[in-house]
Design a protein around this motif. Structure first.
Motif, PDB file in Angstrom:
ATOM      1  N   VAL A  37      -0.852   7.310   2.079  1.00 14.96           N
ATOM      2  CA  VAL A  37      -0.718   6.755   1.061  1.00 14.96           C
ATOM      3  C   VAL A  37      -0.881   5.289   0.976  1.00 14.96           C
ATOM      4  CG1 VAL A  37       0.049   6.756  -1.401  1.00 14.96           C
ATOM      5  CG2 VAL A  37      -0.493   8.169   0.509  1.00 14.96           C
ATOM      6  N   PRO A  38      -0.203   4.355   1.274  1.00 11.92           N
ATOM      7  CA  PRO A  38      -0.323   2.473   1.740  1.00 11.92           C
ATOM      8  C   PRO A  38      -1.074   2.230   1.913  1.00 11.92           C
ATOM      9  CG  PRO A  38       1.727   3.189   2.157  1.00 11.92           C
ATOM     10  CD  PRO A  38       1.383   4.683   2.175  1.00 11.92           C
ATOM     11  N   GLN A  39      -1.953   2.591   2.988  1.00 11.99           N
ATOM     12  CA  GLN A  39      -2.912   2.459   3.506  1.00 11.99           C
ATOM     13  C   GLN A  39      -4.460   2.771   2.139  1.00 11.99           C
ATOM     14  OE1 GLN A  39      -3.740   2.582   8.167  1.00 11.99           O
ATOM     15  NE2 GLN A  39      -2.029   3.509   7.642  1.00 11.99           N
ATOM     16  N   ILE A  40      -3.741   3.859   2.100  1.00 10.85           N
ATOM     17  CA  ILE A  40      -5.520   4.505   1.234  1.00 10.85           C
ATOM     18  C   ILE A  40      -5.515   3.484   0.502  1.00 10.85           C
ATOM     19  CG2 ILE A  40      -5.672   6.406  -0.252  1.00 10.85           C
ATOM     20  CD1 ILE A  40      -5.198   8.008   1.273  1.00 10.85           C
ATOM     21  N   LEU A  41      -4.408   3.004  -0.517  1.00 11.40           N
ATOM     22  CA  LEU A  41      -4.169   1.624  -1.548  1.00 11.40           C
ATOM     23  C   LEU A  41      -4.851   0.638  -1.273  1.00 11.40           C
ATOM     24  CD1 LEU A  41      -1.044   2.920  -3.052  1.00 11.40           C
ATOM     25  CD2 LEU A  41      -3.445   3.525  -4.725  1.00 11.40           C
ATOM     26  N   PHE A  42      -4.235   0.585  -0.269  1.00 12.56           N
ATOM     27  CA  PHE A  42      -5.212  -1.010   0.413  1.00 12.56           C
ATOM     28  C   PHE A  42      -6.644  -1.131   0.666  1.00 12.56           C
ATOM     29  CE2 PHE A  42      -7.147  -3.480   4.227  1.00 12.56           C
ATOM     30  CZ  PHE A  42      -6.015  -4.987   3.572  1.00 12.56           C
ATOM     31  N   LEU A  85      -3.112  -6.972 -14.449  1.00 10.65           N
ATOM     32  CA  LEU A  85      -4.017  -6.456 -13.625  1.00 10.65           C
ATOM     33  C   LEU A  85      -3.468  -7.975 -12.591  1.00 10.65           C
ATOM     34  CD1 LEU A  85      -5.635  -4.968 -11.742  1.00 10.65           C
ATOM     35  CD2 LEU A  85      -8.307  -6.247 -13.340  1.00 10.65           C
ATOM     36  N   GLY A  86      -3.594  -8.966 -12.957  1.00  9.08           N
ATOM     37  CA  GLY A  86      -3.645 -10.014 -12.419  1.00  9.08           C
ATOM     38  C   GLY A  86      -1.774 -10.445 -11.435  1.00  9.08           C
ATOM     39  N   LYS A  87      -0.898  -9.726 -12.554  1.00 10.62           N
ATOM     40  CA  LYS A  87       0.556  -9.536 -12.385  1.00 10.62           C
ATOM     41  C   LYS A  87       0.337  -8.307 -10.762  1.00 10.62           C
ATOM     42  CE  LYS A  87       3.087 -10.386 -16.366  1.00 10.62           C
ATOM     43  NZ  LYS A  87       3.677 -10.219 -17.449  1.00 10.62           N
ATOM     44  N   LEU A 115       1.105  -9.868  -6.791  1.00 10.39           N
ATOM     45  CA  LEU A 115       1.951  -8.586  -5.759  1.00 10.39           C
ATOM     46  C   LEU A 115       1.835  -8.306  -4.698  1.00 10.39           C
ATOM     47  CD1 LEU A 115       4.630  -7.428  -8.634  1.00 10.39           C
ATOM     48  CD2 LEU A 115       5.061  -9.498  -7.328  1.00 10.39           C
ATOM     49  N   MET A 116       1.239  -7.358  -4.644  1.00 13.10           N
ATOM     50  CA  MET A 116       0.023  -6.411  -3.862  1.00 13.10           C
ATOM     51  C   MET A 116      -0.508  -7.225  -2.752  1.00 13.10           C
ATOM     52  SD  MET A 116      -2.223  -3.625  -5.882  1.00 13.10           S
ATOM     53  CE  MET A 116      -2.904  -2.693  -4.182  1.00 13.10           C
ATOM     54  N   LEU A 176       2.298  -4.462   4.070  1.00 13.23           N
ATOM     55  CA  LEU A 176       3.895  -3.565   4.434  1.00 13.23           C
ATOM     56  C   LEU A 176       2.552  -2.234   4.225  1.00 13.23           C
ATOM     57  CD1 LEU A 176       6.593  -2.693   3.167  1.00 13.23           C
ATOM     58  CD2 LEU A 176       5.590  -1.585   0.817  1.00 13.23           C
ATOM     59  N   PRO A 177       1.877  -1.743   4.047  1.00 10.15           N
ATOM     60  CA  PRO A 177       0.737  -0.590   4.841  1.00 10.15           C
ATOM     61  C   PRO A 177       0.853  -0.802   6.608  1.00 10.15           C
ATOM     62  CG  PRO A 177      -0.391  -1.254   3.194  1.00 10.15           C
ATOM     63  CD  PRO A 177       0.391  -2.746   3.458  1.00 10.15           C
ATOM     64  N   ALA A 178       1.478  -1.432   7.038  1.00  9.50           N
ATOM     65  CA  ALA A 178       1.206  -1.425   7.610  1.00  9.50           C
ATOM     66  C   ALA A 178       2.485  -1.022   8.939  1.00  9.50           C
ATOM     67  CB  ALA A 178       0.655  -3.025   9.143  1.00  9.50           C
ATOM     68  N   MET A 179       3.432  -2.169   8.437  1.00 12.95           N
ATOM     69  CA  MET A 179       5.005  -1.230   8.481  1.00 12.95           C
ATOM     70  C   MET A 179       5.209   0.041   8.088  1.00 12.95           C
ATOM     71  SD  MET A 179       8.527  -3.584   6.989  1.00 12.95           S
ATOM     72  CE  MET A 179       8.912  -1.652   5.329  1.00 12.95           C
ATOM     73  N   LEU A 180       5.062   0.536   6.734  1.00  8.54           N
ATOM     74  CA  LEU A 180       5.180   1.895   7.129  1.00  8.54           C
ATOM     75  C   LEU A 180       4.740   3.218   7.822  1.00  8.54           C
ATOM     76  CD1 LEU A 180       5.105   1.362   2.902  1.00  8.54           C
ATOM     77  CD2 LEU A 180       7.132   1.950   4.027  1.00  8.54           C
ATOM     78  N   ALA A 181       3.566   2.459   7.824  1.00 14.04           N
ATOM     79  CA  ALA A 181       2.597   3.373   8.789  1.00 14.04           C
ATOM     80  C   ALA A 181       3.578   3.602  10.331  1.00 14.04           C
ATOM     81  CB  ALA A 181       1.108   2.814   8.687  1.00 14.04           C
ATOM     82  N   PHE A 182       3.977   2.282  10.434  1.00  7.94           N
ATOM     83  CA  PHE A 182       4.675   2.288  12.574  1.00  7.94           C
ATOM     84  C   PHE A 182       5.840   2.704  11.876  1.00  7.94           C
ATOM     85  CE2 PHE A 182       7.889   0.070  14.706  1.00  7.94           C
ATOM     86  CZ  PHE A 182       7.731   0.430  15.752  1.00  7.94           C
ATOM     87  N   PHE A 183       6.479   3.098  10.632  1.00  9.02           N
ATOM     88  CA  PHE A 183       7.587   3.958  10.753  1.00  9.02           C
ATOM     89  C   PHE A 183       7.095   5.376  10.038  1.00  9.02           C
ATOM     90  CE2 PHE A 183       9.880  -0.073   9.871  1.00  9.02           C
ATOM     91  CZ  PHE A 183      10.255   0.030  11.342  1.00  9.02           C
TER      92      PHE A 183
END
Length: 470
Positions: A17-22, A298-300, A304-305, A311-318
């Motif tokens: 999901v984080p990768q999809i959002l990216f 939207l800017g905020k 933050l994103m 983060l998507p790479a880290m979550l995908a790894f674990f």
């Protein structure tokens, strides 16, 4: 739902999901960026006094000399170059000898040597900032080559608009001759250009880049009190505080700032590990400032994103490790259960991949080369994931790290000591696990783990000197 089922669901969500959002967000910014129209064409160039701040540590002397020659070629009426050195004493002596040579060539260059390099790069920038006399400051890495018009038009814009305190030039890779620098450089070019154009179209302030951004000196000195020496990611940190105060940082697409991209996997590994830690560290320390900033919602969210881009790479790894482990314990292929998430990932990655392909092909004018570069970049990003993950964990835990500059020139390829080949070990382990999963019936999870293993093994094969030696 059992505990294992819940963990399986969370693992699938974390992995994809984080990768999809990216992919969705970057595809959205690409679509928006196509509406970008520059408002800089009619701005006259103004070369009011400017101070170039060049922080150095273990930089090849020829890099410094080439930068001086380049800036000297601008023939500016009022400028100074402040070289701030954090080098050892033996290097200091050589630098001061070279200083006389440089000044004899009529370069208005000054050398400041810091015996105690407090704050690393941010501290060096502050030293240069408070020693400078220019109305504008232009931090430069020794490998940056900004176009002259970037300086002149940026100063003119900031002279006319009090709310604009910084201008970012169009980032371009300086070197794309070899496999690695071409793959990384062209992909970064597309990503930076898309995000900065997209944010500009939406009326949002952009983040400054560490090199290639001109600032108003007065605001840096009097209101922001320079860069935060506790943060190692100087550009993102100063950007957060500028945005938090309601100031704008504009993006200028018409003039470029060329920057050298690491040409060795070792250099890239050091750079990306530092950036992953730095971005996450800024997220932790400047979260409240961004949330309370006067920019739109939207800017905020996008700011933050941007800080959590690793983060998507880290979550995908674990998540990958958890999915494989769960199958060995439960014999349930959770990725097959939630196959539609995997299908969505394929679809959105395909859309974003085509965007990258089309932009890279526009530069190379070679379809096959563009496809190869996409695959090579994906493999390298995968192989870097353990380092990115560990860097982010340290940042989340508020652990301090030592600032490591990205090695350049002769220093980039130096080193012959054996090191633990994390990439080869991880790739071999993933390959073994994928074979077990495929033969056991966990087809989707097995294919996913196999895909991950190929990235690690490709990097181990292609750049063994950086994988097996430090």
């Amino acid at each position: 739902m059992s505990v294992s089922d819940l963990i399986g669901l969370l693992a699938v969500v974390a992995t994809f999901v984080p990768q999809i959002l990216f992919y969705i967000s970057h595809s959205f910014f690409y679509i928006i960026s196509r509406r970008f129209k520059s408002s800089f064409e009619k701005i006259e160039e103004n070369y009011k006094s400017v101070s170039f701040i060049v922080p150095i540590r273990n930089e090849p002397l020829d890099y410094i000399e080439k930068l001086l020659e380049y800036i000297g070629g601008f023939n500016l009426p009022e400028y100074e170059i402040l070289i701030v050195s954090d080098d050892d004493e033996n290097v200091k002596e050589e630098l001061f000898r070279k200083l006389h040579e440089w000044r004899s060539k009529r370069y208005n260059v000054w050398l400041i040597w810091r015996k105690h390099p407090v704050g690393f790069k941010s501290g060096a920038l502050n030293t240069g900032l408070y020693a400078s006399i220019g109305d504008y400051v232009f931090p430069l890495d020794v490998d940056c080559r900004p176009e002259k018009c970037l300086l002149g038009k940026s100063i003119s814009l900031m002279e006319k608009n009090p709310s604009v305190v910084g201008v970012v030039g169009r980032w371009e890779p300086l070197n794309i001759e070899d496999r690695l620098s071409q793959a990384i450089g062209l992909t970064m070019k597309v990503m930076v250009e898309t995000l900065f154009k997209g944010r500009s179209v939406l009326g949002l302030s952009v983040f400054p880049l560490g090199t290639g951004t001109i600032f108003k000196s007065k605001h840096l000195k009097e209101e922001l009190r320079g860069w935060d020496v506790e943060r190692i990611q100087d550009d993102m940190e100063i950007g957060c505080r500028m945005i938090g105060k309601g100031y704008r940082i504009e993006y200028f697409d018409d003039c470029k700032a060329y920057v050298e991209v690491p040409s060795s996997y070792k250099g890239l590994r050091i750079q990306q590990a530092r950036w992953a830690y730095g971005a996450t560290d800024v997220f932790m320390s400047r979260f409240k400032q961004l949330v309370k900033s006067p920019q739109r919602l939207l800017g905020k969210i996008e700011s933050l994103m941007f800080l959590l881009q690793y983060l998507p790479a880290m979550l995908a790894f674990f998540g990958t490790i958890i999915l494989a482990t769960l199958y060995s314990l439960t014999k349930i292929d959770y990725l097959s259960i939630y196959y539609y998430v995997f299908v969505a990932w394929i679809g959105f990655q395909g859309v974003y991949g085509y965007i990258l392909y089309s932009k890279i092909n526009a530069v190379l004018n070679n379809k096959w080369a563009a496809i190869v570069n996409l695959g090579r970049n994906a493999a390298v990003v995968t192989a870097l994931t353990p380092y990115l993950s560990w860097s982010m964990i340290k940042a989340f835990l508020r652990m301090k790290i030592t600032y490591k500059r990205t090695p350049k020139g002769v220093f980039e390829r130096a080193g012959s000591r054996a090191r633990v080949p994390v990439e080869f070990i991880t790739g071999s382990a993933f390959l073994t696990v994928s074979i077990y999963l495929l033969f056991s019936g966990a087809v989707l999870t097995g294919l996913w783990v196999l895909l991950q293993s190929l990235g690690y093994l490709y990097v181990s094969y292609r750049w063994p000197g950086s994988v097996f030696k430090s």
